[in-house]
Each structure stands twice: as C-alpha cells, then as structure tokens.
Write an enzyme that holds these catalytic residues in place. Structure first.
Site, PDB file in Angstrom:
ATOM      1  N   ASP A 144      24.585  77.071  39.300  1.00 54.19           N
ATOM      2  CA  ASP A 144      23.482  76.396  39.986  1.00 54.19           C
ATOM      3  C   ASP A 144      22.244  77.280  39.945  1.00 54.19           C
ATOM      4  O   ASP A 144      22.273  78.441  40.366  1.00 54.19           O
ATOM      5  CB  ASP A 144      23.869  76.102  41.443  1.00 54.19           C
ATOM      6  N   THR A 203      18.226  71.893  39.430  1.00 54.46           N
ATOM      7  CA  THR A 203      17.650  73.182  39.833  1.00 54.46           C
ATOM      8  C   THR A 203      17.519  74.145  38.664  1.00 54.46           C
ATOM      9  O   THR A 203      16.638  75.006  38.664  1.00 54.46           O
ATOM     10  CB  THR A 203      18.518  73.835  40.927  1.00 54.46           C
ATOM     11  N   THR A 204      18.382  74.012  37.668  1.00 53.92           N
ATOM     12  CA  THR A 204      18.275  74.843  36.467  1.00 53.92           C
ATOM     13  C   THR A 204      17.231  74.285  35.520  1.00 53.92           C
ATOM     14  O   THR A 204      16.419  75.026  34.945  1.00 53.92           O
ATOM     15  CB  THR A 204      19.636  74.934  35.758  1.00 53.92           C
ATOM     16  N   ASP A 237      24.993  67.853  44.512  1.00 49.47           N
ATOM     17  CA  ASP A 237      24.119  67.415  43.427  1.00 49.47           C
ATOM     18  C   ASP A 237      24.218  65.903  43.234  1.00 49.47           C
ATOM     19  O   ASP A 237      23.203  65.224  43.037  1.00 49.47           O
ATOM     20  CB  ASP A 237      24.495  68.126  42.120  1.00 49.47           C
TER      21      ASP A 237
END
Length: 534
Positions: free
Chosen positions: A63, A96-97, A386
């Site tokens: 994450d 988020t990445t 997620d």
C-alpha cells in the site's frame, strides 16, 4: 569617498536556500525517487515492501500510503506526495500507489521538456489542457455501473492484496451489504468496523450488517441472547462512589459500617431499577460495574458489558438510536435504543464478541477478517478498505471504466491527436503528458513479467478496435477488460488525474526553497548530517 553597501541579511543563521533551476531539479528528484520506490508495487503482480521501524517492528505491505507513512520522507516535495497519498487513502481507499507513480511520471516528462528549453509556464499550461482532455475521455469511455459492475470493481480492487480463497463471494457479499447500507448514494465509513482474528483461514471472513462489541457478557447467569432489545448506553460507573478530596468517614461501631454498606447497596439497586423502569434489557457501559452492580443487573435479567470502547459506543448510538447517557439517574425512555437481536458469540477459540443485529437505523457494517498470521490479516484489512473506498465512490455516480491501464492508453491516444491541434510548444507538453499516462499500464505489465515493448505495441493496436483493451496481469495478456470483469471507479480515476496534475504543477512552480536550520540535538551538533532539503 565611496561608501560600500552592507549586505542585507534576511535569513536566520544556519538557514539554507536553493533557487531557480536547482530548486526545481531537487524537487523533481525527490518525487522521482518516491515514484521509483513504489512503482514495483503497482498492480496485482506487484511486489511488497518490508518496513522495519526504529524498535524493530516489521510490516510487509504494498500500500503506497502505508509505505510513505512508515518511511517518513523529509524532503518537502516528498511530503507533498505523502499528503496526496493520504488524501487518496481517506477519500477513495484504492489508488494510493498510482497517484505517487503518476506524479513521478509527469515530473519525469516535465524534466525532459525543461532540458529542451521549454519554460515552466508553458509546461503548466500544457498539463492543464491535457488534464481537461483526459477527464473528457474518462467521461466518454465510462459505462453504467449496476450491481454486477460494482462487484467487479470490488474484485479488481482486492486482487493482489492478500490471498482471499473466496475472492468472488467476498466481493459479492461486500457490494450487497454496501448497497443496502448506502443512504442517497453515500456510505458512512465511521459505521464500518473491521476486526482482525488470527488463527483461521481467510474463507472464514464474515461481512454482516451489524455492530460488534469486543467484550463478553459480564455474568454467566445473565441472558446471552436477547430478542427485541432495548439498549442503554452509559458513561457512568455502576459502583460505590469514591470519596473525594481525601475525605474520611468515621464510624463509632460495627453497626454503622453495616448501615453504610447497606446504603451503598440500596443506591446501586435503585440505579439498576432505573434501567428496569425505562425498559432496558441490554446495557453497554464504558465505565466499571462492580460485583454488586453485576448481581443486581443479573437479577433484573439485563445483558450487560462494561469497559466498552468509546468508538463502539458511538457506533451503537448511531445504529440503535440510543443516546449516550452520563448520569444514570437522568435516564429517560427517550434515551433507549432498539435492535432486533443482541447475542454473544464465540468467534475463535476463547474470543467472545457481542453482536447487535437488526438495528433501528441502517448503515452499520461489521467485518471479521480471519487469517493465519498478523501479516495476512493486515493485508486483507487493507484490501477490504480499498474495495469499500472504490465501491463507495462508484455508487455516487454509478459509473465505471475499464481497468488494467485501458483508460490510460485510451486517454493517451486521444491526447496525441489533440496535441496536433496546437501550433505552439504546448503540442510537445500534451504529448509528454500522454507518455506519462502510458507508463501506468507498462508498469503493470513489467511487474507481471511481461515484455513492455510487445505490450506497448499490442495495446496501441488493440485500442484502435476498443477502448476496453488493457493489460490482464493475471493472465499476462492484452485483453478486453470489460469481458474479463476488470473495472475501476470512474469518479476515483477522474479525481486521481486531477489531483496528480495539480501536485505536479505545484511542484514545478516552486523556484525557491528556504530551509531553516534544524534544532540542535541534545549533546550538540551532529556533524556530517545531510540537509534533507538539498
């Protein structure tokens, strides 16, 4: 006589300043470094990072925000990316990445343009034009998201994070309950509680529309299963009152002591009777309950739990309609909440929870994540978070887009044609923006062990026939993402493109970095410590 002007000193002693192109390059370098760290974690075939903190605790994750938060970068441009990833985590759950990687790719392209002599103002204008056109493309290729598409969004979001043995049923159960608890398209994430249970397989993970309380029923003689529950929530100790300010009670004989104890017992009995008079048969208290208090509660047939966490109490309040009462003597029937079923359940081995189901108000979601180790349950918790974020966003506008980088390639294809409509240097900038977007599906392919040159040419050719064509990293092929049920939330992707472009532009606009001297640590200066801002 010639007078020389003394230099004007504005900065504090020990401060450093970086200006012009060097400041820009330093900021771009920091963003590129973070992007290069995270890019190998992108997608279901991405790698994990092992993080070891100062006390030796180990965390394994892919994450993006978790990695950035644990590594705590010092550079101000890097902190901007941490904030971006945090916003993505809080608002959208997934991606988020991707946001960090996309900002890094945009700045890589900007650096090339700067080296070619393009002014930053031109790059900024070109990026803004490219962003607007990309968002238009995302609107054009969007598909309606009914329940089946939402399940596919959840499945796509969870794949590659952990090892769910029942991924399909998990995604379906999650979406079914999210649709049920949504109010006007909105889901209250504060009403979602994920608990991690170590020692069982992932197939035992449960998703229910209920509230769980991490406590057991106080007494074995108390009821353990209550139908048509009338619930009281207290922040009030059912116990003998402690004397204040070191006060003392002077007793002249044993009879007075017994009289004192009888009065305390009578007071507790009256407090429990207050519950009975209000119709209470279930009590959750986040304060203590004495043995004598438990006796009277048992005698009254009330299911009770003490030391309940504040967060659980607040969820129970929203779910059951009960008010949290600070003084039991002020309790009224209007403060009592309702639920169809309250019961104690053994979850695993000697672990007991109290479950509250069929609540008065909908919107509560309880998830019991099971896994053999802490690492597995941590990953599964992240996967579910997620999925909740992605599905919650998709529910808002009922729109989905093909995943696997299909939308990025579709946008890049349109941008290249769009760039030719400009006769100035913005044409180069918009094409560079398209190059940055193309790096996302290529990173997915590279992490899956695919040849990125073959993937690039095949993707571009396939996109001429359908904008649904993307990279299926599980099958390691370029395929139709809609047919393979690989979908993303459209609104999340649009916000991602918008926020990434804004951050990239903001970093490019910085031409002056002033760093104050850090505080001197105890024991004096630490020679040789590098300046994190340089």
């Amino acid at each position: 006589m010639v007078q020389t002007q003394q230099p004007l000193i504005v900065l504090a002693d020990g401060s450093t300043r970086t200006v012009g192109s060097q400041a820009t390059k330093n900021n771009i370098m920091a963003a590129k470094l973070l992007s290069n760290v995270l890019i190998t974690t992108l997608g279901p075939r991405g790698m994990d990072k092992m993080l070891i903190n100062t006390i030796g605790d180990i965390k394994i994750t892919n994450d993006g925000y978790t990695i950035l938060k644990e590594t705590e970068p010092d550079h101000p441009a890097a902190k901007m990316l941490v904030d971006l990833s945090k916003m993505q985590e809080e608002e959208f759950g997934d991606g988020t990445t991707t946001v960090v990687v996309l900002v890094g790719e945009l700045l890589k392209q900007a650096e090339k343009l700067i080296d070619q002599g393009l002014p930053i103002s031109t790059i900024v204008k070109g990026f803004e034009k490219a962003k607007q056109k990309t968002i238009e493309v995302l609107d054009d290729i969007a598909i309606d998201a009914n329940k089946e598409e939402l399940i596919n969004i959840a499945r796509t979001s969870m794949s590659g994070k952990g090892s769910f043995t029942n991924l399909d049923s998990m995604a379906e159960n999650l979406v079914t309950i999210l649709l049920n608890v949504a109010e006007n398209g909105n889901i209250d994430k504060d009403m979602i509680k994920i608990r991690k249970i170590h020692g069982e397989g992932t197939a035992d993970t449960e998703i229910t529309e209920s509230v769980s309380v991490d406590k057991n029923v106080l007494e074995s003689e108390m009821p353990k299963d209550v139908k048509d529950a009338k619930i009281c929530l207290l922040q009030y100790p059912i116990d003998a009152r402690e004397l204040q300010n070191s006060a003392k009670i002077i007793l002249s004989n044993p009879g007075e002591y017994q009289e004192y104890l009888d009065k305390e017992a009578k007071m507790l009995e009256e407090e429990v009777q207050k519950l009975v008079d209000c119709g209470v048969n279930v009590l959750f208290n986040n304060k203590k309950i004495s043995d004598l208090g438990q006796h009277y509660l048992t005698k009254a047939g009330i299911l009770a739990a003490k030391r309940v966490k504040q967060g659980d109490l607040e969820r129970l309040s929203k779910a059951t309609g009960a008010n949290i009462v600070n003084n039991i003597r002020e309790l009224t029937p209007e403060d009592i909440g309702e639920a169809g079923h309250v019961y104690e359940k053994w979850v695993f081995e000697n672990r007991e929870y109290i479950f509250v189901e069929e609540c008065k108000n909908k919107g509560t979601l309880n998830i019991m994540v099971h896994g053999s180790t802490k690492h597995i349950t941590d990953q599964l918790e992240q996967a579910i978070n997620d999925a909740i974020g992605a599905v919650s966003q998709a529910i808002k506008n009922n729109k989905a887009i093909p995943g696997g980088g299909a939308s990025d390639i579709a946008a890049a294809k349109v941008l290249r044609k769009y760039a030719n409509t400009f006769k100035d240097k913005r044409q180069l900038v918009i094409k560079a923006y398209a190059d940055a977007l193309e790096q996302l599906p290529l990173a997915l392919a590279k992490n899956a062990g695919m040849d990125i040159i073959d993937v690039s040419t095949e993707l571009i050719a396939a996109q001429e026939k359908s904008t649904n064509m993307g990279v299926n990293v599980i099958k390691r092929e370029v395929r139709d993402m809609k047919e393979d049920h690989i979908l993303e939330s459209q609104i999340s992707k649009k916000e991602m493109v918008d926020s990434c472009t804004e951050i990239a532009v903001e970093i490019l606009r910085i031409d002056d970095v002033v760093a104050s001297r850090p505080e001197t640590p105890v024991g004096g200066d630490m020679p040789g410590t590098p300046n994190p801002y340089m």
